[in-house]
Scaffold this active site. Structure first.
Site, mmCIF file in Angstrom:
data_model
loop_
_atom_site.group_PDB
_atom_site.id
_atom_site.type_symbol
_atom_site.label_atom_id
_atom_site.label_comp_id
_atom_site.label_asym_id
_atom_site.label_seq_id
_atom_site.Cartn_x
_atom_site.Cartn_y
_atom_site.Cartn_z
ATOM 1 N N ARG A 217 -6.308 31.605 17.084
ATOM 2 C CA ARG A 217 -6.913 32.066 18.329
ATOM 3 C C ARG A 217 -8.555 32.587 18.324
ATOM 4 O O ARG A 217 -9.323 32.647 19.053
ATOM 5 C CB ARG A 217 -6.225 33.267 19.106
ATOM 6 C CG ARG A 217 -4.992 32.922 19.438
ATOM 7 C CD ARG A 217 -4.316 33.932 20.602
ATOM 8 N NE ARG A 217 -3.010 33.971 20.658
ATOM 9 C CZ ARG A 217 -2.228 32.954 21.696
ATOM 10 N NH1 ARG A 217 -3.087 32.354 22.353
ATOM 11 N NH2 ARG A 217 -1.053 33.019 21.723
ATOM 12 N N PHE B 52 -2.396 18.009 19.718
ATOM 13 C CA PHE B 52 -2.305 19.554 19.629
ATOM 14 C C PHE B 52 -3.677 20.150 19.274
ATOM 15 O O PHE B 52 -4.465 19.787 18.332
ATOM 16 C CB PHE B 52 -1.264 20.185 19.030
ATOM 17 C CG PHE B 52 -0.907 21.443 19.075
ATOM 18 C CD1 PHE B 52 -0.075 21.690 20.140
ATOM 19 C CD2 PHE B 52 -1.458 22.478 18.155
ATOM 20 C CE1 PHE B 52 0.139 23.235 20.513
ATOM 21 C CE2 PHE B 52 -1.091 23.818 18.640
ATOM 22 C CZ PHE B 52 -0.276 24.325 19.411
ATOM 23 N N VAL B 53 -4.104 21.104 20.051
ATOM 24 C CA VAL B 53 -5.564 21.593 19.284
ATOM 25 C C VAL B 53 -5.275 23.199 19.114
ATOM 26 O O VAL B 53 -4.390 23.821 19.744
ATOM 27 C CB VAL B 53 -6.517 21.612 20.383
ATOM 28 C CG1 VAL B 53 -7.026 20.069 20.637
ATOM 29 C CG2 VAL B 53 -6.447 22.014 21.867
ATOM 30 N N LYS C 8 -5.266 17.575 29.345
ATOM 31 C CA LYS C 8 -4.906 16.599 28.683
ATOM 32 C C LYS C 8 -4.100 15.467 29.570
ATOM 33 O O LYS C 8 -3.175 15.689 29.929
ATOM 34 C CB LYS C 8 -3.740 16.936 27.611
ATOM 35 C CG LYS C 8 -4.132 17.706 26.409
ATOM 36 C CD LYS C 8 -3.085 17.827 25.428
ATOM 37 C CE LYS C 8 -3.347 18.993 24.394
ATOM 38 N NZ LYS C 8 -2.195 19.413 23.709
ATOM 39 N N GLU D 257 -7.402 29.128 33.204
ATOM 40 C CA GLU D 257 -6.335 28.555 32.042
ATOM 41 C C GLU D 257 -7.452 28.091 31.101
ATOM 42 O O GLU D 257 -8.218 27.570 31.146
ATOM 43 C CB GLU D 257 -5.669 27.608 32.945
ATOM 44 C CG GLU D 257 -4.128 27.777 33.247
ATOM 45 C CD GLU D 257 -3.270 28.320 31.854
ATOM 46 O OE1 GLU D 257 -3.680 28.692 30.888
ATOM 47 O OE2 GLU D 257 -2.125 28.054 32.172
ATOM 48 N N ASP D 258 -6.680 28.053 29.791
ATOM 49 C CA ASP D 258 -7.384 27.604 28.553
ATOM 50 C C ASP D 258 -7.058 26.204 28.823
ATOM 51 O O ASP D 258 -7.913 25.440 28.552
ATOM 52 C CB ASP D 258 -6.545 28.218 27.234
ATOM 53 C CG ASP D 258 -4.972 28.333 27.517
ATOM 54 O OD1 ASP D 258 -4.457 27.756 28.480
ATOM 55 O OD2 ASP D 258 -4.421 28.770 26.588
ATOM 56 N N ASP E 225 -1.627 21.253 30.100
ATOM 57 C CA ASP E 225 -1.043 20.052 29.369
ATOM 58 C C ASP E 225 -0.314 19.350 30.357
ATOM 59 O O ASP E 225 -0.572 18.283 30.861
ATOM 60 C CB ASP E 225 -0.215 20.814 28.390
ATOM 61 C CG ASP E 225 0.308 19.950 27.570
ATOM 62 O OD1 ASP E 225 -0.147 18.787 27.104
ATOM 63 O OD2 ASP E 225 1.304 20.386 26.425
ATOM 64 N N ASP F 116 -3.807 28.844 20.186
ATOM 65 C CA ASP F 116 -2.875 29.165 19.127
ATOM 66 C C ASP F 116 -2.012 28.205 18.672
ATOM 67 O O ASP F 116 -1.353 27.359 19.386
ATOM 68 C CB ASP F 116 -2.108 30.501 19.130
ATOM 69 C CG ASP F 116 -0.702 30.538 20.112
ATOM 70 O OD1 ASP F 116 -0.988 29.728 21.120
ATOM 71 O OD2 ASP F 116 0.315 30.671 19.339
HETATM 72 P P1 IMP Z 1 1.783 23.213 30.697
HETATM 73 O O1 IMP Z 1 2.540 24.056 31.565
HETATM 74 O O2 IMP Z 1 2.457 22.196 29.801
HETATM 75 O O3 IMP Z 1 0.434 22.468 31.251
HETATM 76 O O4 IMP Z 1 1.129 24.212 29.178
HETATM 77 C C1 IMP Z 1 0.367 24.977 29.578
HETATM 78 C C2 IMP Z 1 0.041 25.914 28.270
HETATM 79 O O5 IMP Z 1 0.739 25.219 26.967
HETATM 80 C C3 IMP Z 1 -1.040 26.355 28.017
HETATM 81 O O6 IMP Z 1 -1.507 27.324 28.823
HETATM 82 C C4 IMP Z 1 -1.124 26.598 26.651
HETATM 83 O O7 IMP Z 1 -0.726 28.076 26.095
HETATM 84 C C5 IMP Z 1 0.109 25.775 25.980
HETATM 85 N N1 IMP Z 1 -0.618 24.439 25.423
HETATM 86 C C6 IMP Z 1 -0.494 23.430 25.801
HETATM 87 N N2 IMP Z 1 -1.204 22.461 24.893
HETATM 88 C C7 IMP Z 1 -1.600 23.141 23.873
HETATM 89 C C8 IMP Z 1 -2.324 22.992 22.626
HETATM 90 O O8 IMP Z 1 -2.701 21.686 22.229
HETATM 91 N N3 IMP Z 1 -2.746 24.014 21.984
HETATM 92 C C9 IMP Z 1 -2.137 25.314 21.945
HETATM 93 N N4 IMP Z 1 -1.589 25.677 23.111
HETATM 94 C C10 IMP Z 1 -1.256 24.559 24.376
HETATM 95 MG MG MG Z 2 -2.070 29.456 28.382
#
Ligand code: IMP
Ligand code: MG
Length: 184
Positions: A175, A162-163, A141, A109-110, A113, A169
């Site tokens: 990206r 946010f990054v 995070k 995973e990138d 969050d 993106d």
């Molecule tokens: P989660 O389900 O809240 O953990 O969200 C994960 C997904 O939200 C990641 O795989 C990203 O695609 C997107 N995401 C969360 N934070 C960021 C950010 O700071 N920049 C860009 N994409 C984000």
């Molecule tokens: Mg993602």
């Protein structure tokens, strides 16, 4: 519009300004460390990486180049739709056309969050009975977590801002940046 003046100055993506946060070198160093840990933990095994698109494509590509063990990789996309369950959203994997029964899976995973995506997706994968399942994420995070996820291999713990860049993106753009920038 993306307006890049120098490789690590402030940049504008759409309407927002982003400042330098993690350099190309910082990122490569951590990606290499993760790959080295996996090389050692999975010596003699043949893990199957599952990279979650779109954001993880650069992380997956660089990590894979640092691997010295035998490994397979597939790329999937997660789509959420309104389900009929009480929780509302249901997440499905598009492109998971490989058999994962009995395999050692490493999810790429990138960024984790809130943890919502993986929290919903992991139980579905476990249903397919892999031999083991671990998670490698470039970014996390901790302050944003709503659904705690155990991350086995982590690049960076970052503040709840946010990054963009290195696959991540803001509304479709950013990206292609080699570095990671933070909203100012
Ligand atoms: P989660 O389900 O809240 O953990 O969200 C994960 C997904 O939200 C990641 O795989 C990203 O695609 C997107 N995401 C969360 N934070 C960021 C950010 O700071 N920049 C860009 N994409 C984000
Ligand atoms: Mg993602």
């Amino acid at each position: 519009m993306m307006d890049i003046k120098s490789s690590m100055a402030q940049i504008k993506v759409h309407d927002k300004m982003f400042g330098p946060f993690l350099s190309d070198q910082d990122i490569q160093q951590q990606v290499r460390k993760i790959a080295e840990a996996i090389n050692s933990d999975y010596a003699g095994l043949r893990p199957m990486f599952i990279a979650i698109l779109n954001g993880s494509f650069m992380f997956a590509s660089d990590l894979f180049k640092y691997l010295t063990i035998d490994a397979e990789i597939c790329f999937i996309k997660l789509a959420s739709y309104k389900g009929t369950t009480s929780s509302g959203q249901v997440i499905t994997a598009i492109g998971l056309d490989v058999d994962i029964i009995g395999k050692d899976i490493i999810i790429l995973e990138d960024i984790v969050d809130t943890g919502k995506t993986l929290n919903e997706f992991l139980p579905k994968l476990l249903h397919h009975q892999p031999a083991s399942m671990k998670i490698a994420a470039l970014l996390h995070k901790p302050e944003a977590v709503k659904f705690p996820i155990r991350i086995d291999y982590l690049g960076f713990s970052i503040p709840n801002k946010f990054v963009v860049g290195y696959g991540l993106d803001y509304d479709g753009l950013g990206r292609n940046l080699k570095e990671i920038y933070q909203l100012v």
